[in-house]
Design an enzyme around this catalytic site. Structure first.
Site, PDB file in Angstrom:
ATOM      1  N   GLY A 166       0.839  -1.220   0.000  1.00 35.81           N
ATOM      2  CA  GLY A 166       0.000   0.000   0.000  1.00 35.81           C
ATOM      3  C   GLY A 166       0.852   1.238   0.000  1.00 35.81           C
ATOM      4  N   SER A 167       0.376   2.472   0.054  1.00 35.55           N
ATOM      5  CA  SER A 167      -0.960   2.826  -0.292  1.00 35.55           C
ATOM      6  C   SER A 167      -1.053   4.267  -0.748  1.00 35.55           C
ATOM      7  CB  SER A 167      -1.879   2.596   0.898  1.00 35.55           C
ATOM      8  OG  SER A 167      -2.899   1.728   0.557  1.00 35.55           O
ATOM      9  N   ARG A 168      -0.425   5.269  -0.051  1.00 36.80           N
ATOM     10  CA  ARG A 168      -0.441   6.645  -0.536  1.00 36.80           C
ATOM     11  C   ARG A 168       0.822   7.369  -0.098  1.00 36.80           C
ATOM     12  NH1 ARG A 168      -4.969  10.317   1.760  1.00 36.80           N
ATOM     13  NH2 ARG A 168      -3.481  11.968   2.234  1.00 36.80           N
TER      14      ARG A 168
END
Length: 201
Positions: A166-168
């Site tokens: 993940g993720s951001r």
């Protein structure tokens, strides 16, 4: 092709299980573990990148999912899906001033609830002021691996960490960078270390 070391370890376990599964179960079960190992290596791939001559580059591969003003600063977030490279890179040249881990939830990183997720802040002292890179865990990401520490000198586009599954990754620009300076919009696809978010040169 270069791979993140964790990926080699996980893929090795899957490959080691393949002949056991083939003997205890079926040849198809053994093949499933080989396919799993290949999928793990694909997820943990770490291809080289070549930064352009100027500009603040994306910290991650993926899709721009956040563009917002926070006081006098601008934040741009890049959501990484399962097919993207998950190695994160420095958006600017700078010195690592601080690496701070903040515990939190594990909500899907493309939702507003992800603002309360577990994260690691990497704060860089750069020529134009403090630039902050935030690595944010998602629904399945449980391990954020920063590869830098305070005092490290980073070149633009250099690797600084990895988020397992993940993720951001966000960039919080220094004061003075405005919405009109952005070269990307929400929904755009970007590449870590290569796609330019802002160029004030």
């Amino acid at each position: 092709m270069r791979f993140v070391s964790d990926g080699l370890r996980y893929a090795g376990v899957a490959l080691a299980a393949s002949p056991v599964a083939a003997v205890v179960g079926t040849p198809l079960a053994g093949l499933a573990f080989v396919v799993l190992a290949a999928g793990i290596l694909h997820f943990f791939r770490d291809p080289p990148r070549s930064p352009p001559a100027s500009g603040v580059v994306s910290p991650a591969d993926g899709r721009v999912s956040v563009v917002r003003e926070e006081g006098d600063r601008l934040r741009v977030g890049v959501f990484m899906n399962v097919t993207d490279v998950h190695v994160n890179r420095a958006p600017v040249d700078g010195t690592v001033r601080e690496v701070e881990h903040t515990p939190g939830a594990h909500r899907p990183a493309f939702t507003k609830d992800s603002d309360r997720n577990e994260r690691v802040h990497v704060r860089l002292d750069a020529a134009d002021g403090e630039t902050e890179v935030t690595l944010i865990a998602g629904a399945f990401a449980r391990r954020i691996h920063p590869w830098v520490e305070a005092g490290d000198e980073l070149a633009r586009g250099e690797r600084l960490g990895h988020i397992a599954f993940g993720s951001r990754a966000d960039v919080l620009f220094p004061p003075g960078v405005e919405m009109d300076d952005l070269l990307v919009s929400k929904g755009d696809t970007v590449r870590a270390g290569e796609s330019v978010l802002v160029d004030q040169s």
